[in-house]
Structures are given as structure tokens and as C-alpha cells.
Enzyme design. Structure first.
Site, mmCIF file in Angstrom:
data_model
loop_
_atom_site.group_PDB
_atom_site.id
_atom_site.type_symbol
_atom_site.label_atom_id
_atom_site.label_comp_id
_atom_site.label_asym_id
_atom_site.label_seq_id
_atom_site.Cartn_x
_atom_site.Cartn_y
_atom_site.Cartn_z
ATOM 1 N N ASN A 107 -2.411 -124.147 -19.472
ATOM 2 C CA ASN A 107 -2.672 -122.561 -19.347
ATOM 3 C C ASN A 107 -2.178 -121.843 -20.248
ATOM 4 O OD1 ASN A 107 -3.622 -123.469 -16.819
ATOM 5 N ND2 ASN A 107 -1.521 -123.398 -16.155
ATOM 6 N N THR A 152 -28.851 -78.146 -24.672
ATOM 7 C CA THR A 152 -27.570 -78.259 -22.739
ATOM 8 C C THR A 152 -28.220 -78.703 -22.115
ATOM 9 O OG1 THR A 152 -27.411 -75.948 -22.707
ATOM 10 C CG2 THR A 152 -25.918 -76.731 -24.207
ATOM 11 N N HIS A 153 -28.636 -79.071 -21.273
ATOM 12 C CA HIS A 153 -29.453 -79.467 -20.182
ATOM 13 C C HIS A 153 -30.742 -79.679 -20.322
ATOM 14 C CE1 HIS A 153 -26.286 -77.193 -17.935
ATOM 15 N NE2 HIS A 153 -26.555 -76.254 -18.655
ATOM 16 N N SER A 275 -49.018 -102.674 -27.311
ATOM 17 C CA SER A 275 -49.277 -102.598 -26.337
ATOM 18 C C SER A 275 -50.518 -103.435 -26.543
ATOM 19 C CB SER A 275 -49.612 -102.015 -25.832
ATOM 20 O OG SER A 275 -51.028 -101.983 -24.784
ATOM 21 N N ASN A 283 -44.239 -99.185 -29.960
ATOM 22 C CA ASN A 283 -42.886 -98.667 -29.009
ATOM 23 C C ASN A 283 -41.689 -98.769 -29.713
ATOM 24 O OD1 ASN A 283 -44.782 -97.680 -26.823
ATOM 25 N ND2 ASN A 283 -44.785 -99.918 -26.329
ATOM 26 N N TYR A 315 -0.907 -118.703 -12.923
ATOM 27 C CA TYR A 315 -2.246 -119.418 -13.116
ATOM 28 C C TYR A 315 -2.887 -119.548 -11.708
ATOM 29 C CZ TYR A 315 -6.055 -122.233 -15.215
ATOM 30 O OH TYR A 315 -6.976 -122.798 -15.425
ATOM 31 N N GLN A 320 -11.222 -118.923 -15.433
ATOM 32 C CA GLN A 320 -11.751 -119.958 -16.800
ATOM 33 C C GLN A 320 -13.678 -119.059 -15.939
ATOM 34 O OE1 GLN A 320 -11.682 -124.407 -15.803
ATOM 35 N NE2 GLN A 320 -13.835 -124.381 -15.471
ATOM 36 N N LYS A 323 -14.683 -116.945 -18.841
ATOM 37 C CA LYS A 323 -15.320 -116.915 -20.484
ATOM 38 C C LYS A 323 -16.949 -117.036 -20.363
ATOM 39 C CE LYS A 323 -13.216 -121.110 -20.111
ATOM 40 N NZ LYS A 323 -12.570 -122.382 -20.418
HETATM 41 N N1 ARG Z 1 -10.641 -124.382 -18.259
HETATM 42 C C1 ARG Z 1 -9.224 -123.984 -17.878
HETATM 43 C C2 ARG Z 1 -9.338 -122.634 -17.793
HETATM 44 O O1 ARG Z 1 -10.614 -121.981 -18.834
HETATM 45 C C3 ARG Z 1 -8.296 -124.635 -18.560
HETATM 46 C C4 ARG Z 1 -6.956 -124.962 -18.112
HETATM 47 C C5 ARG Z 1 -6.692 -125.386 -17.372
HETATM 48 N N2 ARG Z 1 -5.669 -125.313 -16.329
HETATM 49 C C6 ARG Z 1 -4.955 -126.006 -15.023
HETATM 50 N N3 ARG Z 1 -4.067 -126.277 -14.578
HETATM 51 N N4 ARG Z 1 -5.884 -125.873 -14.668
HETATM 52 O O2 ARG Z 1 -9.138 -121.697 -17.225
#
Ligand code: ARG
Length: 442
Positions: A107, A152-153, A275, A283, A315, A320, A323
Site C-alpha cells: 500500500n 460577445t454572444h 475528404s 479539414n 486502503y 487500483q 491507475k
Molecule cells: N495493485 C494494487 C493497487 O494498485 C497494489 C496494492 C495491493 N494492496 C492490497 N492490499 N491488496 O492498489
């Protein structure tokens, strides 16, 4: 066959494994170099508190350096069945890697990876924003005497100029840069040592890892450090989203001004697309895609808000998923910024827009002001000119005398450049570079 750090005597169900690992093999590749850097700082610190012998530390550091080199060379991979980058790095270290995880959790590992990644990528965004800023300022100076109607407008309003138009977007980027700086400062705090989100009983030296990685400070409270997951990303996505909003508006203006009905500017022909049916087409697809891409980037902060909004502290695996939109965002933004910079540098402007009599009314305020300066009260002058326009008798003097700060005749581009410089001076890039170089022994 799975290879997991935490598997003991029960094999996890294969579908559950697929579902929970999700896109981590792909996403964690963005984090690989930073995972290694964070581990280098952690290992260095563990030796100072007696949790690694100097020999073990050296073996781990040299293993990490060679993994870093493989990452840089594009030779590092997360093997099928390995859960994430954290597991892969630990496994690649071999036997000595087993001692590295004392006092941390994945974590805080993913937290530190994200902070280091964000610092590096924000810097690339800052550099790309600066390139566009300078090009906009150059175009503003080059075309400062070329007048166009202001609206404007979307109704013709008052005289404007290409100096104002290009320069406005440059100044907008100054405020966006201010937000990038704030976001950078939020990212530039060390979460390492918060472990699973509650610290632990080893006497960790968190100040040492903070210094080794060149952070401004740490996220002190371990519960808050974990709460920073998602929050940091949201703040950063909002700052990047602000850049995207500026660029998106610029792209829309450019599409509009490039249309035959406006005819204010021309895109370089090799920067337009054709086109399949209409042979005359050129374009502005680049600006259209820019608009859409920028809108998508602005949606990322909303997505993060929704993923994190109803989570209590601590957590959760929900984090996850962030990402997947957050990590690719930076390269998308940089690609857009580079493309737009290129487009803007190649734009040619029409120097005779205001020759068209349909724009004559935009000089009405100039005429009212002239009469006001000659002694007629403003409201009377306003009425006289209005009636002349209605009667078709208005003959404009097509001259503008705008002298106050930020107006057509006094753009203040140098002062805007100074503002930008003062914001950019706030990024501690040198300190960060020096720390990372030292850690990597370069
Ligand atoms: N892949 C996990 C994430 O991006 C990593 C951390 C995993 N931790 C856990 N307690 N399962 O969060």
C-alpha cells in the site's frame, strides 16, 4: 500459474485472480522505475536501523540498479502470473529480496510509486506547456497589429487583435501552471513508512527516505498518507484538466476562425486532412481531435472523484482502477500539447479581416469614445452613434487607440512572461534531480 507474495496454503481461484489483477501488468509498467527508486531509499534506510546488514543492503541496491537499467532499456517485464510490479521487483532480486519488505506494505509502495511517477510526469507536462506558451507569445508579438473582430454572444462586438487572441491563451497557461505547481507540491510529499496505512513497530527513519528521494516533506500522519491515494491523483488530474480546458477552447476558436465563414486564419495545408468525396476539403481534424482528447482528460478528475467519493479511510482495492485512466493521462496531455504547439507555430493569419464592411459596427464604441473625449456626455454620444448606425449613416474611422494594460495597443506580453517565469521558478526540479541521481549513484 500464479506467483504471489501472499499465497500460503490455498490457491486462489483463477477467475478471481484474473479479475483482481485486472490491467495491473500493463499499468504497473508505468510505475516500474519509480518502484525501484522507492525500494532503493527503503533499503538504504533499513540498514541504518539495523534491519539489513551493510552487505545485504549493498546486494539489494546493486540488484535494484540492474533492474533499473533493464527498465530503462525496455527489458523489464512483469511475467504472466506475477501479480504486480512490486512482486516482480522483489522476485527479480532473488533470495536477498526477501529481506527488503520489512516495515512496508504494497500500500505505501504503490503510494510512493505514484508520487515519484507524478513528479516526473508533471515535469514533462510543465515543459510542454512552456513550449506552447512561448509559441503563443511569439505569435502574439508577431501579429500584434493585425485586427480581428471581438465577439460577445458570438455577435461582432469590438475590435480585437491576433496579438490579444494568441496572448490570451498564453496568459491562461500561466494560471494553469499555478495549478500544476500546487499539484506538484501535493505530490512532493513522502508516504513511505505508512505501510498498510497504520505505520508499524520497526523504528523506521522516515525523514531519511524523505531526504533520499528529494521530497519537500513527508505525509506525516500514516492514516492521511494512505488517504492521499486517489486524492493526490484527483488534484493532479484537475490541474492537468485545467491545461486541457485552455487547449480545448483554443482548438475550438481555431476551428471557427479557420472556417471559410470567418476566414481569419489558415492552417498549414499539411496540417489538415481531406475528404473521400469532396475534393476541396482541408479539414481541421487535428484541432477537433484535440478538443475531444482534452474533454476526455478533463473527465478523469470526475472519474477519480466517483471512485473515491464514498470510500471510508483506509486502503481499498477500488483504488487500483484509478491507475487505468490516471497513468496514461500525462502522455496524452503531452502529445496534445506538442501537436498544438506545432499547429500554432504554422498558422498564418489574414491581415485584412476588417476590410470587410460587415465588421464596421465594431468601431462604434471607438466613435462614442471620441465624441466623449471631445466633450459630449457618454450617454448622448452613445445615442447619436446608435441612431447613425440604425439610419445606415455610420462611417467608422477604422483606427483603435487602446493604451491601457492588456489592451490591443499594450499587450504586456513581457509582464505575462515574467509571471510565468516566477511560477515556474517554484518547481524544485534541481533538488529532485540531485536526489534521484545520488540514489542511483550517477
Ligand atoms: N495493485 C494494487 C493497487 O494498485 C497494489 C496494492 C495491493 N494492496 C492490497 N492490499 N491488496 O492498489
Amino acid at each position: 500459474m500464479a506467483n504471489k507474495l501472499w499465497e500460503k496454503n490455498v490457491r486462489v481461484n483463477a477467475d478471481v485472480e484474473r479479475y483482481t489483477i485486472g490491467r495491473d501488468a500493463e499499468m504497473d509498467m508505468y510505475l516500474a522505475p519509480y518502484d525501484v527508486l522507492g525500494s532503493m531509499a527503503h533499503a538504504t534506510m533499513l540498514e541504518t536501523i539495523g534491519l539489513l546488514t551493510p552487505d545485504d543492503r549493498d546486494a539489494i541496491l546493486s540488484g535494484l540498479k540492474s533492474i533499473y537499467a533493464r527498465v530503462q532499456a525496455g527489458e523489464f517485464e512483469i511475467e504472466p502470473g506475477v501479480e504486480d510490479v512490486h512482486s516482480q521487483v522483489e522476485m527479480d532480486l532473488g533470495a536477498v529480496g526477501k529481506k527488503l519488505h520489512s516495515g512496508r506494505s504494497r500500500n505505501d509502495q504503490v503510494l510512493i510509486d505514484l508520487k515519484l511517477f507524478t513528479r516526473a510526469k508533471l515535469r514533462e507536462v510543465v515543459e510542454a506547456v512552456l513550449r506552447l506558451f512561448h509559441t503563443l507569445q511569439e505569435q502574439s508579438e508577431r501579429n500584434k497589429d493585425v485586427l480581428i473582430p471581438g465577439y460577445t454572444h458570438l455577435q461582432i462586438a469590438m475590435p480585437s487583435s491576433f496579438g490579444l487572441w494568441f496572448g490570451a491563451y498564453a496568459e491562461s497557461l500561466v494560471d494553469d501552471m499555478q495549478l500544476l505547481l500546487s499539484a506538484y507540491k501535493v505530490a512532493n510529499r513522502n508516504p513511505l513508512g505508512s505501510a498498510a496505512g497504520y505505520g508499524n513497530s520497526f523504528p523506521l527513519n522516515r525523514q531519511l527516505t524523505t531526504d533520499l528521494l528529494g521530497f519537500d516533506s513527508m505525509d506525516y500522519n500514516v492514516v492521511y498518507a494512505q488517504m492521499g491515494r486517489g486524492k493526490t491523483e484527483r488534484i493532479v488530474a484537475s490541474a492537468v484538466g485545467s491545461v486541457a480546458a485552455t487547449v480545448s477552447k483554443l482548438a475550438f476558436d481555431a476551428c471557427l476562425y479557420n472556417s471559410q465563414n470567418f476566414g481569419f486564419l489558415k492552417l498549414a495545408p499539411e496540417y489538415t486532412t481531406g475528404s473521400s468525396i469532396m475534393p476541396h476539403k482541408k479539414n481541421p481534424d487535428v484541432f477537433e481531435l484535440t478538443r475531444a482528447k482534452c474533454n476526455k482528460i478533463q473527465a478523469i478528475q470526475q472519474e477519480i472523484t466517483l471512485i473515491t467519493n464514498n470510500l471510508p479511510s483506509g486502503y481499498f482495492r477500488d483504488l487500483q482502477i484509478i491507475k487505468e485512466s490516471y497513468l496514461p493521462m500525462f502522455d496524452q496531455m503531452i502529445d496534445v500539447l506538442n501537436m498544438v504547439e506545432n499547429m500554432i507555430s504554422k498558422i498564418t493569419v489574414n491581415e485584412h479581416v476588417l476590410d470587410d464592411p460587415k465588421y464596421a459596427p465594431i468601431f462604434s464604441v471607438e466613435e462614442v469614445n471620441r465624441r466623449t473625449l471631445a466633450g459630449t456626455p457618454f450617454r448622448d454620444a452613445y445615442k447619436q452613434v446608435g441612431l447613425e448606425i440604425e439610419a445606415g449613416q455610420f462611417e467608422p474611422v477604422k483606427e483603435v487607440h487602446h493604451t491601457h494594460e492588456g489592451s490591443i495597443g499594450n499587450l504586456c506580453n513581457d509582464r505575462i512572461a515574467a509571471l510565468m517565469e516566477s511560477v515556474v521558478a517554484g518547481f524544485p526540479f534541481d533538488k529532485v534531480d540531485a536526489a534521484e541521481r545520488q540514489l542511483l549513484g550517477r
